[in-house]
Scaffold this motif. Structure first.
Motif, PDB file in Angstrom:
ATOM      1  N   ARG A 119       0.869  -1.178   0.000  1.00  0.00           N
ATOM      2  CA  ARG A 119       0.000   0.000   0.000  1.00  0.00           C
ATOM      3  C   ARG A 119       0.901   1.222   0.000  1.00  0.00           C
ATOM      4  N   ALA A 120       0.425   2.287  -0.661  1.00  0.00           N
ATOM      5  CA  ALA A 120       1.235   3.506  -0.762  1.00  0.00           C
ATOM      6  C   ALA A 120       0.420   4.721  -0.355  1.00  0.00           C
ATOM      7  N   ARG A 121       1.111   5.700   0.193  1.00  0.00           N
ATOM      8  CA  ARG A 121       0.508   6.998   0.509  1.00  0.00           C
ATOM      9  C   ARG A 121       1.495   8.065   0.060  1.00  0.00           C
ATOM     10  N   ILE A 122       0.972   9.077  -0.615  1.00  0.00           N
ATOM     11  CA  ILE A 122       1.803  10.138  -1.183  1.00  0.00           C
ATOM     12  C   ILE A 122       1.477  11.449  -0.492  1.00  0.00           C
ATOM     13  N   ARG A 123       2.509  12.184  -0.134  1.00  0.00           N
ATOM     14  CA  ARG A 123       2.349  13.538   0.392  1.00  0.00           C
ATOM     15  C   ARG A 123       3.283  14.449  -0.392  1.00  0.00           C
ATOM     16  N   ILE A 124       2.838  15.669  -0.581  1.00  0.00           N
ATOM     17  CA  ILE A 124       3.654  16.644  -1.300  1.00  0.00           C
ATOM     18  C   ILE A 124       4.281  17.578  -0.280  1.00  0.00           C
ATOM     19  N   SER A 125       5.599  17.740  -0.366  1.00  0.00           N
ATOM     20  CA  SER A 125       6.307  18.627   0.548  1.00  0.00           C
ATOM     21  C   SER A 125       7.094  19.642  -0.262  1.00  0.00           C
ATOM     22  N   GLU A 126       7.751  20.548   0.432  1.00  0.00           N
ATOM     23  CA  GLU A 126       8.561  21.568  -0.239  1.00  0.00           C
ATOM     24  C   GLU A 126       9.727  20.939  -1.008  1.00  0.00           C
ATOM     25  N   ALA A 127      10.266  19.843  -0.462  1.00  0.00           N
ATOM     26  CA  ALA A 127      11.431  19.209  -1.074  1.00  0.00           C
ATOM     27  C   ALA A 127      11.060  18.284  -2.226  1.00  0.00           C
ATOM     28  N   GLY A 128       9.789  17.957  -2.383  1.00  0.00           N
ATOM     29  CA  GLY A 128       9.358  17.044  -3.437  1.00  0.00           C
ATOM     30  C   GLY A 128       8.234  16.164  -2.940  1.00  0.00           C
ATOM     31  N   ILE A 129       8.262  14.928  -3.379  1.00  0.00           N
ATOM     32  CA  ILE A 129       7.220  13.975  -3.004  1.00  0.00           C
ATOM     33  C   ILE A 129       7.719  13.111  -1.853  1.00  0.00           C
ATOM     34  N   ASP A 130       6.867  12.911  -0.855  1.00  0.00           N
ATOM     35  CA  ASP A 130       7.148  11.972   0.232  1.00  0.00           C
ATOM     36  C   ASP A 130       6.282  10.746   0.000  1.00  0.00           C
ATOM     37  N   ILE A 131       6.919   9.593  -0.130  1.00  0.00           N
ATOM     38  CA  ILE A 131       6.208   8.347  -0.401  1.00  0.00           C
ATOM     39  C   ILE A 131       6.334   7.447   0.815  1.00  0.00           C
ATOM     40  N   SER A 132       5.191   6.974   1.303  1.00  0.00           N
ATOM     41  CA  SER A 132       5.172   6.018   2.413  1.00  0.00           C
ATOM     42  C   SER A 132       4.592   4.720   1.895  1.00  0.00           C
ATOM     43  N   LEU A 133       5.326   3.645   2.095  1.00  0.00           N
ATOM     44  CA  LEU A 133       4.880   2.327   1.649  1.00  0.00           C
ATOM     45  C   LEU A 133       4.680   1.423   2.859  1.00  0.00           C
ATOM     46  N   ARG A 134       3.619   0.630   2.802  1.00  0.00           N
ATOM     47  CA  ARG A 134       3.352  -0.379   3.817  1.00  0.00           C
ATOM     48  C   ARG A 134       3.407  -1.717   3.095  1.00  0.00           C
ATOM     49  N   ALA A 135       4.169  -2.653   3.629  1.00  0.00           N
ATOM     50  CA  ALA A 135       4.367  -3.911   2.923  1.00  0.00           C
ATOM     51  C   ALA A 135       4.376  -5.083   3.892  1.00  0.00           C
ATOM     52  N   VAL A 136       4.169  -6.249   3.329  1.00  0.00           N
ATOM     53  CA  VAL A 136       4.326  -7.506   4.057  1.00  0.00           C
ATOM     54  C   VAL A 136       5.475  -8.237   3.375  1.00  0.00           C
ATOM     55  N   PRO A 165      11.006  15.453  -8.237  1.00  0.00           N
ATOM     56  CA  PRO A 165      11.938  14.906  -7.265  1.00  0.00           C
ATOM     57  C   PRO A 165      11.222  14.209  -6.104  1.00  0.00           C
ATOM     58  N   VAL A 166      11.767  13.069  -5.704  1.00  0.00           N
ATOM     59  CA  VAL A 166      11.235  12.325  -4.566  1.00  0.00           C
ATOM     60  C   VAL A 166      12.109  12.654  -3.364  1.00  0.00           C
ATOM     61  N   ALA A 167      11.523  13.255  -2.345  1.00  0.00           N
ATOM     62  CA  ALA A 167      12.281  13.654  -1.159  1.00  0.00           C
ATOM     63  C   ALA A 167      12.586  12.445  -0.275  1.00  0.00           C
ATOM     64  N   THR A 168      11.558  11.659   0.040  1.00  0.00           N
ATOM     65  CA  THR A 168      11.764  10.497   0.910  1.00  0.00           C
ATOM     66  C   THR A 168      10.899   9.335   0.437  1.00  0.00           C
ATOM     67  N   VAL A 169      11.401   8.147   0.715  1.00  0.00           N
ATOM     68  CA  VAL A 169      10.621   6.921   0.530  1.00  0.00           C
ATOM     69  C   VAL A 169      10.723   6.161   1.844  1.00  0.00           C
ATOM     70  N   ALA A 170       9.632   6.115   2.576  1.00  0.00           N
ATOM     71  CA  ALA A 170       9.597   5.411   3.860  1.00  0.00           C
ATOM     72  C   ALA A 170       8.913   4.073   3.646  1.00  0.00           C
ATOM     73  N   VAL A 171       9.533   3.016   4.150  1.00  0.00           N
ATOM     74  CA  VAL A 171       8.968   1.677   4.013  1.00  0.00           C
ATOM     75  C   VAL A 171       8.679   1.139   5.411  1.00  0.00           C
ATOM     76  N   PHE A 172       7.438   0.725   5.604  1.00  0.00           N
ATOM     77  CA  PHE A 172       7.012   0.130   6.862  1.00  0.00           C
ATOM     78  C   PHE A 172       6.684  -1.327   6.590  1.00  0.00           C
ATOM     79  N   VAL A 173       7.465  -2.227   7.180  1.00  0.00           N
ATOM     80  CA  VAL A 173       7.199  -3.651   7.032  1.00  0.00           C
ATOM     81  C   VAL A 173       6.247  -4.027   8.161  1.00  0.00           C
ATOM     82  N   ALA A 174       5.006  -4.261   7.797  1.00  0.00           N
ATOM     83  CA  ALA A 174       3.957  -4.498   8.785  1.00  0.00           C
ATOM     84  C   ALA A 174       3.991  -5.906   9.349  1.00  0.00           C
ATOM     85  N   ASN A 175       4.430  -6.879   8.533  1.00  0.00           N
ATOM     86  CA  ASN A 175       4.396  -8.255   8.987  1.00  0.00           C
ATOM     87  C   ASN A 175       5.192  -9.092   8.008  1.00  0.00           C
TER      88      ASN A 175
END
Length: 187
Positions: A119-136, A165-175
């Motif tokens: 699953r992905a969630r996108i936020r727009i920040s001053e530095a670019g795009i912040d992408i948060s991923l949730r994965a198994v 530009p992509v500022a950050t890519v955060a990955v959350f391993v849920a399980n």
């Protein structure tokens, strides 16, 4: 901030309409005696109870203004139907929907071995795009190595395709995936 204010105004309008509905329901079923109704209306018109007149006037004005606000909001045209990232080039404007960026991130992350249920969630920040991923994860691969590969792949893929530009890519391993292979033991 405007959405919060609109929600508060809608709540107040709903309370007022609800209260008036209960009052009309009570009068219609004769739960409120006719004498009380007449007395309140006579007090309103006669001016004997001044605070009642001012309260009715104030509440009416506030409800009218709230109604005007929602009338305006209902007629206002939205600039875009979906949230998007807007860019200006020498040839014109480019709009890329947030959903498109989410799907690009999911596509890039899904190519990595050892990952399921993304699953992905996108936020727009001053530095670019912040992408948060949730994965198994599958539990067979090293999680730090796997997440670093995902971050690198998502960042390069999204930047290459969108030019943003992509500022950050955060990955959350849920399980991790639980294996359902059990060896049966026969004795």
């Amino acid at each position: 901030m405007i959405r919060v204010m609109d929600k508060l105004l809608l709540f107040l309008l709903s309370l007022a309409v609800g209260a008036l509905s209960v009052l009309a329901f009570g009068i219609g079923l004769n739960w409120i005696p006719e004498e009380w109704s007449r007395e309140i209306v006579q007090d309103l018109y006669s001016g004997k109870v001044e605070w009642l007149q001012w309260t009715v006037v104030a509440v009416s004005v506030v409800m009218f203004l709230i109604g005007l606000r929602f009338f305006y909001v209902s007629l206002r045209r939205s600039n875009s139907s979906a949230p998007s990232i807007d860019q200006r080039t020498e040839f014109g404007d480019i709009r890329i929907s947030i959903e498109t960026v989410e799907n690009l991130a999911l596509k890039a992350a899904g190519r990595q071995r050892g990952i399921k249920d993304l699953r992905a969630r996108i936020r727009i920040s001053e530095a670019g795009i912040d992408i948060s991923l949730r994965a198994v994860a599958d539990g067979e691969s090293s999680i730090p190595v796997l997440t670093e590969e995902i971050q690198r792949a998502v960042k390069s893929h999204v930047e290459e395709i969108t030019g943003i530009p992509v500022a950050t890519v955060a990955v959350f391993v849920a399980n991790i995936i639980q294996s359902t292979n059990f060896k049966s033991r026969v004795e």
